[in-house]
Design a protein around this motif. Structure first.
Motif, PDB file in Angstrom:
ATOM      1  N   ALA A 190     -22.296 -10.160  86.908  1.00  0.00           N
ATOM      2  CA  ALA A 190     -22.454  -9.495  88.354  1.00  0.00           C
ATOM      3  C   ALA A 190     -23.014 -10.617  89.150  1.00  0.00           C
ATOM      4  CB  ALA A 190     -22.778  -8.497  88.306  1.00  0.00           C
ATOM      5  N   LYS A 191     -24.111 -11.047  88.843  1.00  0.00           N
ATOM      6  CA  LYS A 191     -24.952 -12.214  89.619  1.00  0.00           C
ATOM      7  C   LYS A 191     -24.214 -13.269  89.885  1.00  0.00           C
ATOM      8  CE  LYS A 191     -29.378 -14.514  89.695  1.00  0.00           C
ATOM      9  NZ  LYS A 191     -30.599 -15.021  88.888  1.00  0.00           N
ATOM     10  N   ALA A 192     -23.453 -13.920  88.891  1.00  0.00           N
ATOM     11  CA  ALA A 192     -22.545 -15.125  89.217  1.00  0.00           C
ATOM     12  C   ALA A 192     -21.358 -14.862  90.052  1.00  0.00           C
ATOM     13  CB  ALA A 192     -22.089 -15.613  87.916  1.00  0.00           C
ATOM     14  N   LEU A 193     -21.050 -13.688  89.815  1.00  0.00           N
ATOM     15  CA  LEU A 193     -19.628 -13.158  90.665  1.00  0.00           C
ATOM     16  C   LEU A 193     -20.096 -12.914  92.084  1.00  0.00           C
ATOM     17  CD1 LEU A 193     -16.613 -12.781  90.625  1.00  0.00           C
ATOM     18  CD2 LEU A 193     -17.249 -10.448  89.735  1.00  0.00           C
ATOM     19  N   ASN A 194     -21.229 -12.560  92.438  1.00  0.00           N
ATOM     20  CA  ASN A 194     -21.906 -12.309  93.555  1.00  0.00           C
ATOM     21  C   ASN A 194     -22.127 -13.359  94.515  1.00  0.00           C
ATOM     22  OD1 ASN A 194     -22.528  -9.500  94.977  1.00  0.00           O
ATOM     23  ND2 ASN A 194     -23.454  -9.056  93.027  1.00  0.00           N
ATOM     24  N   GLU A 195     -22.147 -14.656  93.878  1.00  0.00           N
ATOM     25  CA  GLU A 195     -22.286 -15.982  94.472  1.00  0.00           C
ATOM     26  C   GLU A 195     -20.907 -16.072  95.351  1.00  0.00           C
ATOM     27  OE1 GLU A 195     -25.330 -17.429  94.721  1.00  0.00           O
ATOM     28  OE2 GLU A 195     -25.957 -15.826  93.732  1.00  0.00           O
ATOM     29  N   TRP A 196     -20.005 -15.895  94.934  1.00  0.00           N
ATOM     30  CA  TRP A 196     -18.654 -16.125  95.403  1.00  0.00           C
ATOM     31  C   TRP A 196     -18.329 -15.195  96.610  1.00  0.00           C
ATOM     32  CZ3 TRP A 196     -15.248 -20.100  94.135  1.00  0.00           C
ATOM     33  CH2 TRP A 196     -15.670 -20.823  92.596  1.00  0.00           C
ATOM     34  N   PRO A 197     -17.521 -15.803  97.546  1.00  0.00           N
ATOM     35  CA  PRO A 197     -17.168 -15.013  98.694  1.00  0.00           C
ATOM     36  C   PRO A 197     -16.240 -13.859  98.242  1.00  0.00           C
ATOM     37  CG  PRO A 197     -16.617 -17.252  99.212  1.00  0.00           C
ATOM     38  CD  PRO A 197     -17.297 -17.239  97.835  1.00  0.00           C
ATOM     39  N   ALA A 198     -16.553 -12.532  98.888  1.00  0.00           N
ATOM     40  CA  ALA A 198     -15.711 -11.472  98.453  1.00  0.00           C
ATOM     41  C   ALA A 198     -14.265 -11.647  98.390  1.00  0.00           C
ATOM     42  CB  ALA A 198     -16.067 -10.064  99.556  1.00  0.00           C
ATOM     43  N   LEU A 199     -13.752 -12.332  99.188  1.00  0.00           N
ATOM     44  CA  LEU A 199     -12.114 -12.547  98.989  1.00  0.00           C
ATOM     45  C   LEU A 199     -11.761 -13.231  97.921  1.00  0.00           C
ATOM     46  CD1 LEU A 199     -11.120 -13.239 102.808  1.00  0.00           C
ATOM     47  CD2 LEU A 199     -10.515 -11.219 101.452  1.00  0.00           C
ATOM     48  N   LEU A 200     -12.457 -13.989  97.278  1.00  0.00           N
ATOM     49  CA  LEU A 200     -12.068 -14.875  96.232  1.00  0.00           C
ATOM     50  C   LEU A 200     -12.369 -14.344  94.961  1.00  0.00           C
ATOM     51  CD1 LEU A 200     -13.124 -18.581  97.221  1.00  0.00           C
ATOM     52  CD2 LEU A 200     -10.781 -17.295  97.436  1.00  0.00           C
ATOM     53  N   ARG A 201     -13.272 -13.218  94.680  1.00  0.00           N
ATOM     54  CA  ARG A 201     -13.680 -12.657  93.598  1.00  0.00           C
ATOM     55  C   ARG A 201     -12.348 -12.045  92.869  1.00  0.00           C
ATOM     56  NH1 ARG A 201     -18.697  -9.372  96.453  1.00  0.00           N
ATOM     57  NH2 ARG A 201     -19.857 -11.398  97.157  1.00  0.00           N
ATOM     58  N   PRO A 202     -11.499 -11.562  93.132  1.00  0.00           N
ATOM     59  CA  PRO A 202     -10.478 -10.816  92.526  1.00  0.00           C
ATOM     60  C   PRO A 202      -9.736 -12.002  91.706  1.00  0.00           C
ATOM     61  CG  PRO A 202     -10.699  -9.785  94.951  1.00  0.00           C
ATOM     62  CD  PRO A 202     -11.417 -10.972  94.686  1.00  0.00           C
ATOM     63  N   ILE A 203      -9.808 -13.131  92.129  1.00  0.00           N
ATOM     64  CA  ILE A 203      -9.324 -14.387  91.554  1.00  0.00           C
ATOM     65  C   ILE A 203     -10.269 -15.054  90.391  1.00  0.00           C
ATOM     66  CG2 ILE A 203      -8.075 -16.394  91.842  1.00  0.00           C
ATOM     67  CD1 ILE A 203      -7.043 -15.453  94.477  1.00  0.00           C
ATOM     68  N   VAL A 204     -11.365 -15.567  90.906  1.00  0.00           N
ATOM     69  CA  VAL A 204     -12.244 -16.421  90.188  1.00  0.00           C
ATOM     70  C   VAL A 204     -12.682 -15.739  89.010  1.00  0.00           C
ATOM     71  CG1 VAL A 204     -12.939 -17.751  92.476  1.00  0.00           C
ATOM     72  CG2 VAL A 204     -14.404 -15.338  91.569  1.00  0.00           C
ATOM     73  N   HIS A 205     -12.722 -14.324  89.024  1.00  0.00           N
ATOM     74  CA  HIS A 205     -13.504 -13.760  87.780  1.00  0.00           C
ATOM     75  C   HIS A 205     -12.743 -14.082  86.649  1.00  0.00           C
ATOM     76  CE1 HIS A 205     -10.974 -10.005  86.652  1.00  0.00           C
ATOM     77  NE2 HIS A 205     -10.385 -10.184  88.058  1.00  0.00           N
ATOM     78  N   TRP A 206     -11.462 -14.226  86.687  1.00  0.00           N
ATOM     79  CA  TRP A 206     -10.766 -14.379  85.679  1.00  0.00           C
ATOM     80  C   TRP A 206     -10.896 -15.845  84.942  1.00  0.00           C
ATOM     81  CZ3 TRP A 206      -8.196 -10.657  83.502  1.00  0.00           C
ATOM     82  CH2 TRP A 206      -7.454  -9.694  84.256  1.00  0.00           C
ATOM     83  N   PHE A 207     -11.547 -16.607  85.484  1.00  0.00           N
ATOM     84  CA  PHE A 207     -11.909 -18.111  85.367  1.00  0.00           C
ATOM     85  C   PHE A 207     -13.316 -18.386  84.810  1.00  0.00           C
ATOM     86  CE2 PHE A 207      -8.198 -18.006  88.138  1.00  0.00           C
ATOM     87  CZ  PHE A 207      -6.974 -18.441  87.142  1.00  0.00           C
ATOM     88  N   MET A 208     -14.315 -17.389  85.310  1.00  0.00           N
ATOM     89  CA  MET A 208     -15.527 -17.607  85.048  1.00  0.00           C
ATOM     90  C   MET A 208     -16.039 -17.388  83.650  1.00  0.00           C
ATOM     91  SD  MET A 208     -16.992 -15.828  88.518  1.00  0.00           S
ATOM     92  CE  MET A 208     -18.535 -15.851  88.073  1.00  0.00           C
ATOM     93  N   PRO A 209     -16.581 -18.365  82.994  1.00  0.00           N
ATOM     94  CA  PRO A 209     -17.202 -17.975  81.631  1.00  0.00           C
ATOM     95  C   PRO A 209     -17.955 -16.822  81.220  1.00  0.00           C
ATOM     96  CG  PRO A 209     -18.105 -20.011  82.775  1.00  0.00           C
ATOM     97  CD  PRO A 209     -17.175 -19.475  83.544  1.00  0.00           C
TER      98      PRO A 209
END
Length: 513
Positions: free
Chosen positions: A219-238
């Motif tokens: 959650a901390k790592a995902l919060n570093e990303w802009p909100a619009l990108l989170r639905p996409i980038v979470h699939w690729f984050m380790p």
């Protein structure tokens, strides 16, 4: 002819594409508009840390207490804004605790769901698929009713767990405290929530302990990303991939057990075959035939119980080795109470009044967070003094009042008799217990959303602490008198790398079952 037909179709095609694009974008546009409206409404309140760049985040991580206290001074008893993560929250001073504690327009679960990305795969422990009506009924009602029956199994297992974790030491031996407490708490918690099989299952022990840590890190790592990108980038984050794998394994472990239990219930006319029930039975009873995600619920239980219980016990142990005069007094109390009662049960734990006071004092001195009672407003709320909480706003109470010298004398010092003395006042017997919540002590929360598992946690902590004190001596390494604990933003936790010395001892009275 074909070109004419295509020309006629093109406007319709463009219209269809536009409608489709709008339907996809509409929720995001609505959220953006709602967030803008909420932020505009919040702008009436002063903000203490306006910037939220890398430097500001680092400063908040290291000095959140100073920032929050400065905000309270600046606001002079009124609410103020605090940047924490990607959305400012409204911090209310403690004078509002009683006013908001039972307000149903302020929702704890929606705060958690949004703060921890509950709709994203992997964050299933925070998921809205965990029906809160069923979950809360299972914990508030079923667990509470079973409390007395959980004491004997925990008391019977505690010596075995301590022997497995700490072993025997004829001379002083060194170990890191926190990881060993996690193992101890994880085993006892699994015993009561899922039974002996899961207590001894190394895969479940690993998941039940590490999922909480890994989910918070994700959650901390995902919060570093802009909100619009989170639905996409979470699939690729380790970090997110890791918790998805943990959820997958949790379901593989829990689902067959649930199916076995349900088959057993069906074969026995809907009645469990065991006297002492566990969380699967509690959830089944609360669900009343409704569909329910047991694996996600078990992850939620583990998150809510293991680390918070470990932190509370860890702080208490460090406070006791820093103030060793209380260890002898606690041993004397345990000896007298156990000789009088002759067994571990509810009344035995209740009579450990000095231990109860020491635990509450440790919790007062080391709140798990300097802001708490987190909520999200479901609608615009006007407080009694006219202050507005706008719809969708995050709110918290802070700074927590447990260090306020106007309430507690010498607030930075550990006084193990503090709450025992308060309980001895006429009519105050039940006001200052470890599990009692109040506007002055909000570590467990206060009101409708106060931690429903605190009674179970209290029993578990007291059993572990009693056995640890009776069967082991404890001290800090030579030359060390104080422990430097971990500060991470608003959060506080015991030093997870701090070593402690221990050795086996013969107890004044045998308290093993």
């Amino acid at each position: 002819m074909l070109s004419i037909e295509l020309e006629g179709l093109l406007p319709k095609l463009y219209l269809a594409i536009g409608i489709a694009a709008l339907s996809v974008a509409a929720p995001y546009l609505y959220n953006i508009f709602s967030n803008f409206r909420m932020l505009k409404a919040l702008s009436r309140y002063p903000i203490i840390n306006e910037k939220w760049d890398a430097e500001a985040k680092k400063k908040f991580t290291e000095s959140a207490a100073t920032i929050v206290n400065d905000g309270a001074k600046m606001a002079k008893g009124q609410p103020f804004r605090l940047n924490d993560k990607s959305t400012p929250r409204l911090v209310l001073p403690p004078k509002y605790v009683d006013e908001i504690k039972n307000d149903k327009r302020l929702d704890f679960h929606s705060f958690v769901a949004r703060e921890f990305f509950s709709t994203y795969p992997g964050f299933d422990g925070f998921s809205i698929s965990v029906d809160q009506t069923i979950f809360q009924d299972a914990v508030r009602t079923q667990l509470t009713q079973a409390l007395a029956l959980t004491i004997e199994p925990m008391a019977k297992e505690t010596p075995n767990t301590l022997d497995l974790v700490w072993g025997q030491a004829t001379d002083w031996k060194e170990a890191v405290l926190t990881p060993n407490l996690l193992k101890s708490v994880g085993r006892l918690t699994a015993l009561i929530f899922l039974g002996e099989k899961f207590m001894n299952n190394p895969q479940w022990q690993h998941i039940s302990i590490m999922y909480t840590v890994d989910a918070f890190m994700a959650a901390k790592a995902l919060n570093e990303w802009p909100a619009l990108l989170r639905p996409i980038v979470h699939w690729f984050m380790p970090e997110c991939r890791k918790i998805r794998e943990e959820v997958k394994l949790a379901k593989a472990l829990i689902t067959p057990e649930v199916e076995r239990r349900q088959k057993e219930l069906a074969e026995n006319g809907g009645k469990p075959r065991r006297k002492v029930l566990d969380s699967v039975d509690w959830f089944t009873a609360a669900a009343k035939g409704r569909k329910f995600d047991y694996a996600n619920a078990e992850l939620s239980l583990a998150m809510a119980s293991i680390h918070t219980t470990t932190n509370t016990l860890g702080f208490a142990m460090f406070d006791l080795v820093e103030n060793p005069q209380y260890i002898a007094a606690l041993r004397q109390e345990i000896k007298e109470v156990y000789k009088e009662e002759g067994k571990w049960e509810k009344s035995t734990l209740f009579k450990l009044r000095l231990m109860d006071s020491c635990l509450k004092e440790s919790m007062r001195l080391h709140p798990h967070s300097i802001i708490n009672m987190h909520r999200q407003a479901k609608e615009n709320i006007t407080l009694s003094d006219g202050n507005l909480i706008p719809q969708n706003a995050y709110i918290s109470i802070g700074p927590v009042p447990m260090s306020d010298p106007a309430i507690f004398s010498n607030p930075t010092s550990f006084n193990g008799h503090r709450f025992l003395n308060l309980r001895n006042a006429p009519g105050a017997e039940n006001k200052h217990q470890f599990v009692t919540t109040s506007p002055d002590c909000t570590v467990f929360g206060h009101g409708h959303h106060a931690c429903p598992g605190r009674f179970f946690a209290s029993n578990e902590i007291k059993l572990l602490l009693a056995h640890m004190l009776m069967y082991y001596d404890w001290k800090l390494p030579e030359g060390q008198g104080k422990v430097q604990h971990i500060i991470n933003g608003a959060g506080r936790s015991p030093n997870s790398r701090q070593k402690i010395l221990f050795r086996s001892r013969k107890p004044e009275v045998e308290v093993k079952i």
